[in-house]
Design a protein around this motif. Structure first.
Motif, PDB file in Angstrom:
ATOM      1  N   LYS A 181       0.997  -1.665   0.066  1.00 44.75           N
ATOM      2  CA  LYS A 181       0.004  -0.088  -0.293  1.00 44.75           C
ATOM      3  C   LYS A 181       1.132   1.182   0.015  1.00 44.75           C
ATOM      4  CE  LYS A 181      -3.681   2.306   2.385  1.00 44.75           C
ATOM      5  NZ  LYS A 181      -3.219   3.377   1.871  1.00 44.75           N
ATOM      6  N   VAL A 182       1.635   1.062   0.797  1.00 47.04           N
ATOM      7  CA  VAL A 182       2.854   2.435   0.984  1.00 47.04           C
ATOM      8  C   VAL A 182       4.002   2.442  -0.514  1.00 47.04           C
ATOM      9  CG1 VAL A 182       4.888   3.303   1.183  1.00 47.04           C
ATOM     10  CG2 VAL A 182       3.415   2.211   3.371  1.00 47.04           C
ATOM     11  N   LEU A 183       3.885   1.215  -1.384  1.00 50.28           N
ATOM     12  CA  LEU A 183       4.607   1.435  -2.722  1.00 50.28           C
ATOM     13  C   LEU A 183       3.234   1.999  -3.887  1.00 50.28           C
ATOM     14  CD1 LEU A 183       6.682  -0.787  -2.872  1.00 50.28           C
ATOM     15  CD2 LEU A 183       7.820   1.620  -2.633  1.00 50.28           C
ATOM     16  N   SER A 228       1.733  -4.948  -7.321  1.00 49.35           N
ATOM     17  CA  SER A 228       2.086  -6.062  -6.292  1.00 49.35           C
ATOM     18  C   SER A 228       3.555  -5.532  -6.070  1.00 49.35           C
ATOM     19  CB  SER A 228       1.616  -7.182  -6.922  1.00 49.35           C
ATOM     20  OG  SER A 228       2.700  -6.858  -7.852  1.00 49.35           O
ATOM     21  N   VAL A 229       3.667  -6.283  -5.145  1.00 48.57           N
ATOM     22  CA  VAL A 229       5.323  -6.265  -4.054  1.00 48.57           C
ATOM     23  C   VAL A 229       5.432  -7.482  -4.419  1.00 48.57           C
ATOM     24  CG1 VAL A 229       6.995  -5.360  -2.135  1.00 48.57           C
ATOM     25  CG2 VAL A 229       5.286  -3.601  -3.933  1.00 48.57           C
ATOM     26  N   VAL A 243      11.113   4.786 -17.403  1.00 47.88           N
ATOM     27  CA  VAL A 243      10.426   5.629 -16.825  1.00 47.88           C
ATOM     28  C   VAL A 243      10.218   4.866 -15.296  1.00 47.88           C
ATOM     29  CG1 VAL A 243       7.416   6.023 -16.423  1.00 47.88           C
ATOM     30  CG2 VAL A 243       9.184   6.802 -18.683  1.00 47.88           C
ATOM     31  N   VAL A 244      10.192   3.944 -15.333  1.00 54.34           N
ATOM     32  CA  VAL A 244       9.652   3.369 -13.495  1.00 54.34           C
ATOM     33  C   VAL A 244      11.126   3.741 -12.724  1.00 54.34           C
ATOM     34  CG1 VAL A 244      10.269   0.745 -12.948  1.00 54.34           C
ATOM     35  CG2 VAL A 244       8.030   1.362 -14.540  1.00 54.34           C
ATOM     36  N   ASP A 245      12.227   3.217 -13.606  1.00 56.43           N
ATOM     37  CA  ASP A 245      13.415   3.527 -12.886  1.00 56.43           C
ATOM     38  C   ASP A 245      13.714   4.922 -12.221  1.00 56.43           C
ATOM     39  OD1 ASP A 245      16.569   3.108 -12.339  1.00 56.43           O
ATOM     40  OD2 ASP A 245      16.559   3.957 -13.709  1.00 56.43           O
ATOM     41  N   ILE A 246      13.214   6.179 -13.085  1.00 57.24           N
ATOM     42  CA  ILE A 246      12.929   7.520 -12.443  1.00 57.24           C
ATOM     43  C   ILE A 246      11.980   6.797 -11.704  1.00 57.24           C
ATOM     44  CG2 ILE A 246      12.339   9.350 -13.449  1.00 57.24           C
ATOM     45  CD1 ILE A 246      13.160   8.553 -15.898  1.00 57.24           C
ATOM     46  N   VAL A 247      10.765   6.380 -11.950  1.00 60.25           N
ATOM     47  CA  VAL A 247       9.594   6.689 -10.697  1.00 60.25           C
ATOM     48  C   VAL A 247      10.212   6.562  -9.414  1.00 60.25           C
ATOM     49  CG1 VAL A 247       7.356   5.896 -10.356  1.00 60.25           C
ATOM     50  CG2 VAL A 247       7.915   6.977 -11.961  1.00 60.25           C
ATOM     51  N   VAL A 248      10.896   4.648  -9.669  1.00 67.22           N
ATOM     52  CA  VAL A 248      11.716   4.403  -8.210  1.00 67.22           C
ATOM     53  C   VAL A 248      12.392   5.156  -7.280  1.00 67.22           C
ATOM     54  CG1 VAL A 248      12.897   2.450  -7.143  1.00 67.22           C
ATOM     55  CG2 VAL A 248      10.638   1.839  -8.899  1.00 67.22           C
ATOM     56  N   ASN A 249      13.533   5.619  -7.930  1.00 69.96           N
ATOM     57  CA  ASN A 249      14.366   6.282  -7.534  1.00 69.96           C
ATOM     58  C   ASN A 249      13.743   8.047  -6.586  1.00 69.96           C
ATOM     59  OD1 ASN A 249      17.595   6.435  -7.909  1.00 69.96           O
ATOM     60  ND2 ASN A 249      16.132   5.186 -10.095  1.00 69.96           N
ATOM     61  N   LEU A 250      12.649   8.461  -7.662  1.00 66.89           N
ATOM     62  CA  LEU A 250      11.722   9.498  -6.461  1.00 66.89           C
ATOM     63  C   LEU A 250      11.161   8.880  -5.693  1.00 66.89           C
ATOM     64  CD1 LEU A 250      10.651  11.696  -9.418  1.00 66.89           C
ATOM     65  CD2 LEU A 250      12.387  12.193  -8.490  1.00 66.89           C
ATOM     66  N   VAL A 251      11.081   7.450  -5.732  1.00 68.37           N
ATOM     67  CA  VAL A 251       9.978   7.381  -4.434  1.00 68.37           C
ATOM     68  C   VAL A 251      10.849   6.578  -3.538  1.00 68.37           C
ATOM     69  CG1 VAL A 251       8.691   5.574  -3.770  1.00 68.37           C
ATOM     70  CG2 VAL A 251       8.212   6.226  -5.764  1.00 68.37           C
ATOM     71  N   PRO A 303      10.534   7.249  13.543  1.00 72.93           N
ATOM     72  CA  PRO A 303       9.982   8.379  12.381  1.00 72.93           C
ATOM     73  C   PRO A 303       9.144   7.597  11.969  1.00 72.93           C
ATOM     74  CG  PRO A 303      12.531   6.757  12.536  1.00 72.93           C
ATOM     75  CD  PRO A 303      11.815   6.739  14.154  1.00 72.93           C
ATOM     76  N   ASN A 304       8.538   7.833  11.250  1.00 68.30           N
ATOM     77  CA  ASN A 304       7.323   7.092  10.838  1.00 68.30           C
ATOM     78  C   ASN A 304       7.469   6.531   9.415  1.00 68.30           C
ATOM     79  OD1 ASN A 304       4.276   6.866  10.254  1.00 68.30           O
ATOM     80  ND2 ASN A 304       4.246   8.888   9.329  1.00 68.30           N
ATOM     81  N   ILE A 305       8.222   5.820   9.862  1.00 67.35           N
ATOM     82  CA  ILE A 305       8.686   4.660   8.750  1.00 67.35           C
ATOM     83  C   ILE A 305       7.968   4.259   7.745  1.00 67.35           C
ATOM     84  CG2 ILE A 305      10.023   2.789   8.005  1.00 67.35           C
ATOM     85  CD1 ILE A 305      11.797   3.456  11.195  1.00 67.35           C
ATOM     86  N   LEU A 306       8.265   4.564   6.338  1.00 66.33           N
ATOM     87  CA  LEU A 306       7.579   4.907   5.001  1.00 66.33           C
ATOM     88  C   LEU A 306       5.801   4.553   5.702  1.00 66.33           C
ATOM     89  CD1 LEU A 306       8.560   1.130   4.677  1.00 66.33           C
ATOM     90  CD2 LEU A 306       9.610   2.855   3.594  1.00 66.33           C
ATOM     91  N   GLY A 307       5.150   6.435   6.612  1.00 66.82           N
ATOM     92  CA  GLY A 307       4.343   6.398   6.468  1.00 66.82           C
ATOM     93  C   GLY A 307       3.366   4.925   7.105  1.00 66.82           C
TER      94      GLY A 307
END
Length: 450
Positions: A37-39, A88-89, A188-196, A436-440
């Motif tokens: 859900k976090v991702l 999915s993860v 694009v997925v690589d860019i998004v993953v790095n931003l996340v 810390p609120n890790i990963l929310g």
């Protein structure tokens, strides 16, 4: 050569299974889908994927043999919308995570068949899977690398404004999309993953105030580790007093124990906890009137001391009121053993009298070395330590009136400290060590192991 164990607290978050290793309360109620859900929230619900796919433009498509054997071209093909995205993860042991994103892409462009030009809409089902692993750990931060990205195209639906769809158009679209889309989507997925990664590290690499005492700057102590079912994070940080003075501690990564029934495993090393303990326990000296109307522990100590005062000290027995001054000596020390936590600290106990016409007279200066039992719990996202007196060792530092035997004073000093000083310690620790609120993910309940 001596071999020492590295102790720390480990916070297990996941589905609760009762265990003899639980030191306090119920365990963490984080479902196995929490990380997914976090991702999903970060990549899909917040529109990050849509945003970076929005500018996706496909190369022109050319072919022969359209209507009346005329050449066919599709130009200006671009992404209009991402429909029905799903994520999915899967945790990959020792590697990281496998991320799979499935969606339907709506593409639009212009189709020219011979002299006939019209709009073309293409709907294509895609499934993108990639292995994401952490690397290049430095100063509490990590980089992520996207490996083995695989893009699979599913059903493709093509619409022309005229409704006339030639076989050649269908073949051109199928061939060109399979050849070009994977090479466009994986970056694009690589860019998004790095931003996340930057976004989620921000939930961990956080500076959190601790009341008015100072701050804790959390960060990773080592690379995150994944087992087949859990994400393990070894935490460390910088503890600062108000004014920016750093409380030093030894930083070293530790190997966290596996727990197959837990999703998120957080480790806090003993040295880091001690720095946080030093931040919380800052109690100024306390002066207590040693009278019959005061605390019962102080009153009993007064009576016991009066029996020890030599007869040559008449001022000690007069109407002058005795006082007790309690002050911390040195730094408190949190000691962790397997399934056990104690705090060791020393308190100076000064019993004195202030005559109206003379200097302060110290009847006794005692040092009490305390061993305090620790109950560990999580409340409101904070690590809270509750103390109780376990042991006391009393030693005589000095006496201005020649008192030498203090063996009878131990129970009275113990009662005095339980009554007056222990509540101050628990009050200071009641603020808690903020986590810390890790990963929310909210740490509403936690299973703690030492």
């Amino acid at each position: 050569m001596t071999v020492s164990k590295l102790f720390g607290l480990v916070l297990f978050c996941g589905l609760f299974l009762p265990s003899q290793e639980v030191l306090s309360g119920p365990s963490c109620a984080v479902s196995p889908g929490a990380m997914q859900k976090v991702l999903s929230d970060a990549i899909l619900q917040n529109g990050l994927l849509q945003q970076h796919l929005q500018g996706l433009v496909l190369p022109n498509m050319m072919g022969e043999g359209g209507l009346l054997n005329s050449p066919t071209s599709i130009t200006g093909l671009h992404l209009v919308k991402v429909l029905l995205p799903n994520l999915s993860v899967v945790l990959l042991p020792g590697i990281g995570v496998q991320l799979t994103i499935s969606a339907k892409l709506e593409l639009s462009g212009n189709c020219l068949v011979g002299l006939l030009s019209e709009l073309i809409d293409i709907f294509v089902d895609v499934s993108i899977s990639a292995n994401i692993k952490c690397t290049n750990f430095e100063s509490g931060t990590v980089q992520v690398v996207t490996e083995d990205c695989l893009c699979i195209l599913g059903a493709i639906k093509i619409k022309l404004l005229s409704g006339l769809l030639s076989l050649s158009v269908n073949e051109i679209v199928l061939k060109q999309l399979r050849a070009t889309l994977p090479g466009l989507l994986c970056p694009v997925v690589d860019i998004v993953v790095n931003l996340v990664n930057i976004q989620l590290l921000g939930t961990l690499n956080a500076v959190i105030p601790v009341g008015t005492a100072g701050t804790i700057h959390y960060q990773l102590a080592s690379l995150p580790y994944t087992s087949g079912v859990s994400l393990q994070l070894d935490l460390d940080g910088v503890v600062k007093l108000v004014g920016g003075i750093i409380i030093p501690h030894d930083s070293s990564p530790s190997a966290l124990p596996p727990r197959l029934d837990k999703l998120l495993v957080l480790g806090l090393p003993q040295s880091f906890l001690n720095a946080m303990l030093g931040l919380l326990i800052q109690i100024p000296p306390q002066t207590i009137p040693c009278t019959a109307q005061g605390f019962s522990g102080a009153s009993h100590l007064r009576e016991a001391i009066l029996t020890l005062i030599p007869s040559r000290c008449p001022v000690c027995r007069g109407t002058s009121a005795l006082s007790i001054r309690l002050s911390l000596s040195g730094k408190p020390l949190l000691v962790l053993e397997e399934n056990k936590a104690t705090v060791e600290l020393s308190v100076m106990i000064q019993v004195f009298v202030k005559p109206l016409d003379g200097p302060i007279l110290t009847l006794l200066l005692l040092k009490a070395d305390l061993g305090l039992g620790v109950q560990v719990s999580i409340a409101g996202g904070r690590l809270v330590l509750g103390l109780s007196l376990g042991s006391i060792s009393l030693s005589l530092e000095s006496s201005d009136v020649g008192i030498g035997n203090i063996s009878s004073l131990k129970p009275h000093c113990s009662a005095l400290l339980v009554e007056t000083f222990l509540p101050l310690l628990n009050g200071a620790l009641g603020v808690g060590m903020p986590l810390p609120n890790i990963l929310g993910i909210s740490l509403a309940k936690v299973d703690i192991q030492i």
